[in-house]
Design a protein around this motif. Structure first.
Motif, PDB file in Angstrom:
ATOM      1  N   ILE A 182      -2.056   0.400  -8.693  1.00  0.00           N
ATOM      2  CA  ILE A 182      -2.185  -0.983  -8.222  1.00  0.00           C
ATOM      3  C   ILE A 182      -1.772  -1.960  -9.316  1.00  0.00           C
ATOM      4  O   ILE A 182      -1.054  -2.942  -9.059  1.00  0.00           O
ATOM      5  N   SER A 183      -2.189  -1.702 -10.550  1.00  0.00           N
ATOM      6  CA  SER A 183      -1.831  -2.586 -11.664  1.00  0.00           C
ATOM      7  C   SER A 183      -0.323  -2.639 -11.854  1.00  0.00           C
ATOM      8  O   SER A 183       0.248  -3.722 -12.063  1.00  0.00           O
ATOM      9  N   LEU A 184       0.343  -1.481 -11.775  1.00  0.00           N
ATOM     10  CA  LEU A 184       1.784  -1.436 -11.959  1.00  0.00           C
ATOM     11  C   LEU A 184       2.508  -2.224 -10.863  1.00  0.00           C
ATOM     12  O   LEU A 184       3.427  -3.012 -11.143  1.00  0.00           O
ATOM     13  N   VAL A 185       2.096  -2.035  -9.614  1.00  0.00           N
ATOM     14  CA  VAL A 185       2.729  -2.744  -8.497  1.00  0.00           C
ATOM     15  C   VAL A 185       2.509  -4.246  -8.614  1.00  0.00           C
ATOM     16  O   VAL A 185       3.443  -5.049  -8.431  1.00  0.00           O
ATOM     17  N   VAL A 186       1.299  -4.667  -8.948  1.00  0.00           N
ATOM     18  CA  VAL A 186       0.996  -6.098  -9.062  1.00  0.00           C
ATOM     19  C   VAL A 186       1.775  -6.729 -10.212  1.00  0.00           C
ATOM     20  O   VAL A 186       2.291  -7.856 -10.090  1.00  0.00           O
ATOM     21  N   VAL A 187       1.903  -6.020 -11.338  1.00  0.00           N
ATOM     22  CA  VAL A 187       2.671  -6.557 -12.476  1.00  0.00           C
ATOM     23  C   VAL A 187       4.130  -6.763 -12.087  1.00  0.00           C
ATOM     24  O   VAL A 187       4.748  -7.792 -12.421  1.00  0.00           O
ATOM     25  N   VAL A 188       4.708  -5.800 -11.359  1.00  0.00           N
ATOM     26  CA  VAL A 188       6.102  -5.939 -10.912  1.00  0.00           C
ATOM     27  C   VAL A 188       6.251  -7.140  -9.984  1.00  0.00           C
ATOM     28  O   VAL A 188       7.199  -7.931 -10.109  1.00  0.00           O
ATOM     29  N   ILE A 189       5.307  -7.309  -9.054  1.00  0.00           N
ATOM     30  CA  ILE A 189       5.366  -8.443  -8.133  1.00  0.00           C
ATOM     31  C   ILE A 189       5.245  -9.766  -8.894  1.00  0.00           C
ATOM     32  O   ILE A 189       5.982 -10.735  -8.618  1.00  0.00           O
ATOM     33  N   LEU A 190       4.354  -9.837  -9.873  1.00  0.00           N
ATOM     34  CA  LEU A 190       4.198 -11.065 -10.651  1.00  0.00           C
ATOM     35  C   LEU A 190       5.451 -11.372 -11.466  1.00  0.00           C
ATOM     36  O   LEU A 190       5.832 -12.538 -11.623  1.00  0.00           O
ATOM     37  N   LEU A 191       6.105 -10.331 -11.993  1.00  0.00           N
ATOM     38  CA  LEU A 191       7.353 -10.547 -12.731  1.00  0.00           C
ATOM     39  C   LEU A 191       8.439 -11.105 -11.812  1.00  0.00           C
ATOM     40  O   LEU A 191       9.205 -12.008 -12.199  1.00  0.00           O
TER      41      LEU A 191
ATOM     42  N   ASN B 275       0.806  -1.218   0.000  1.00  0.00           N
ATOM     43  CA  ASN B 275       0.000   0.000   0.000  1.00  0.00           C
ATOM     44  C   ASN B 275       0.845   1.277   0.000  1.00  0.00           C
ATOM     45  O   ASN B 275       0.500   2.238  -0.708  1.00  0.00           O
ATOM     46  N   PRO B 276       1.965   1.371   0.775  1.00  0.00           N
ATOM     47  CA  PRO B 276       2.801   2.575   0.663  1.00  0.00           C
ATOM     48  C   PRO B 276       3.356   2.801  -0.736  1.00  0.00           C
ATOM     49  O   PRO B 276       3.494   3.954  -1.174  1.00  0.00           O
ATOM     50  N   LEU B 277       3.667   1.722  -1.476  1.00  0.00           N
ATOM     51  CA  LEU B 277       4.134   1.880  -2.852  1.00  0.00           C
ATOM     52  C   LEU B 277       3.026   2.429  -3.743  1.00  0.00           C
ATOM     53  O   LEU B 277       3.273   3.295  -4.595  1.00  0.00           O
ATOM     54  N   VAL B 278       1.817   1.922  -3.552  1.00  0.00           N
ATOM     55  CA  VAL B 278       0.672   2.438  -4.317  1.00  0.00           C
ATOM     56  C   VAL B 278       0.446   3.916  -3.996  1.00  0.00           C
ATOM     57  O   VAL B 278       0.216   4.736  -4.896  1.00  0.00           O
ATOM     58  N   THR B 279       0.520   4.266  -2.728  1.00  0.00           N
ATOM     59  CA  THR B 279       0.343   5.672  -2.327  1.00  0.00           C
ATOM     60  C   THR B 279       1.412   6.561  -2.935  1.00  0.00           C
ATOM     61  O   THR B 279       1.129   7.679  -3.392  1.00  0.00           O
ATOM     62  N   ALA B 280       2.668   6.080  -2.960  1.00  0.00           N
ATOM     63  CA  ALA B 280       3.759   6.867  -3.542  1.00  0.00           C
ATOM     64  C   ALA B 280       3.536   7.086  -5.038  1.00  0.00           C
ATOM     65  O   ALA B 280       3.802   8.185  -5.561  1.00  0.00           O
ATOM     66  N   LEU B 281       3.063   6.074  -5.749  1.00  0.00           N
ATOM     67  CA  LEU B 281       2.783   6.231  -7.175  1.00  0.00           C
ATOM     68  C   LEU B 281       1.615   7.186  -7.408  1.00  0.00           C
ATOM     69  O   LEU B 281       1.618   7.961  -8.382  1.00  0.00           O
ATOM     70  N   MET B 282       0.613   7.151  -6.533  1.00  0.00           N
ATOM     71  CA  MET B 282      -0.518   8.069  -6.666  1.00  0.00           C
ATOM     72  C   MET B 282      -0.084   9.509  -6.449  1.00  0.00           C
ATOM     73  O   MET B 282      -0.623  10.437  -7.072  1.00  0.00           O
TER      74      MET B 282
END
Length: 345
Positions: free
Chosen positions: A65-74, A48-55
């Motif tokens: 959220i999509s960007l963070v999840v894609v990075v985690i899946l990679l 969530n802090p990463l999502v907040t920082a991107l926002m």
């Protein structure tokens, strides 16, 4: 006649203990559902802090959220590919490993005979039978398939949690009986857990990178794999670094030389002393306010209750329980017992 006050106290204690036993039994029986949910919850807390920082940089919540999840899946895909490559390489060098093990066990048997200790190298080598290794590999692939099925559930749960998190304060204000105290306690718990997991991740990355570089310099095979294992097991307090060091030491003893095995053991001891006893206390300060005994006992308790994931999340789970006890009538004294004995300033 009404019960005496002592009898009422005894009845209340028994009732609370019975309630606790029922709750723990329910958690134990529903571990297959509870474990993915807890894992998703703590992943959402970390992400969530990463999502907040991107926002804050202008991205909408959905895009962040999509960007963070894609990075985690990679990252997960890279780890799975590395494990598959290591498994193929292990199957290729298995005959060499078996031959080296036979030679080392014969030397050990000869040395033990001088001290009138009888060892059977044949019985020990039966544990390295290829058929047994195939069975273990089959069992591991079955577990990985189940884990991948749970992984989809965990990722989807994390996504929905990240979408719902900004509605949480409004829901809590209107749902809780005493919202100010409860929300303050939850905020403390979330802040402490986020700080703990973020620092544990940073220290784990430093540990894993150091293990990878040194094993690579010593010529130990699967150096990257052992670095990843050291990173993951760093989340388990006290015994995690010890468990991470056993396989590479044994492998260096079989495929390299006893000197290399001693250097690998010294490496893990040095990294544990540097990161675990010097760097981690300095960065975490007072940490989550738990005593060392409680941390160790929580590792055993949550591991028994929820399995390996419970061991990974033992400290955050215990910290959340402690903070919630502090905001619950009658639970403050128990929270003091779980603390580190220092007065709150």
């Amino acid at each position: 006649m009404s019960p005496l006050p002592q009898e009422k106290i005894g009845q209340n204690i028994l009732l609370k203990l019975a309630t606790l036993v029922v709750i723990l039994a329910g958690l134990k029986l529903s571990a297959e559902i509870v474990v993915p949910f807890l894992l998703a919850l703590f992943l959402a807390i970390v992400l969530n802090p990463l999502v907040t920082a991107l926002m804050r940089r202008g991205l909408r919540r959905g895009m962040a959220i999509s960007l963070v999840v894609v990075v985690i899946l990679l990252i997960i895909a890279m780890l799975v590919g590395m494990i598959a490559s290591s498994a193929d390489e292990f199957s290729a060098i298995y005959p060499q490993l078996q031959s080296q093990a036979e030679q080392k066990l014969a030397v050990l048997q000869h040395a033990a005979a001088r001290f009138h200790i009888r060892l059977s190298s044949e019985s020990l080598m039966q544990r390295l039978d290829p058929g047994a290794m195939v069975n273990v590999a089959t069992s591991m692939f079955t577990q990985i398939s189940g884990a991948m099925t749970q992984l989809v559930l965990v990722v989807m749960t994390v996504v929905f949690m990240l979408f719902e998190v900004h509605h949480l304060p409004y829901k809590l204000r209107n749902a809780l009986v005493n919202p100010q105290i409860r929300i303050a306690g939850l905020h403390r718990a979330l802040k402490g857990v986020t700080h703990y997991l973020a620092l544990k991740t940073l220290i784990g990355l430093i540990t894993g990178f150091a293990v990878w570089l040194v094993l690579l310099a010593l010529g130990v095979k699967f150096a990257l794999l052992w670095g990843v294992v050291a990173f993951l097991l760093n989340y388990i307090p006290n015994i995690g670094p010890v468990i991470a060091g056993i396989p590479p030491v044994l492998q260096a003893l079989l495929l390299n030389t006893p000197l290399d095995a001693g250097l690998v053991a010294a490496l893990f001891i040095a990294i544990h002393m540097l990161c675990g006893n010097m760097l981690e206390p300095r960065l975490m300060g007072r940490g989550l306010g738990l005593s060392s005994l409680v941390v160790f006992l929580s590792l055993i308790f949550w591991g028994w209750l929820l399995g390996p994931v419970g061991m990974l999340l033992s400290v955050p789970l215990t910290s959340v329980c402690k903070i919630l006890m502090e905001t619950t009538p009658g639970g403050s004294k128990l929270a003091i017992l779980l603390g580190n004995g220092r007065p709150v300033k």
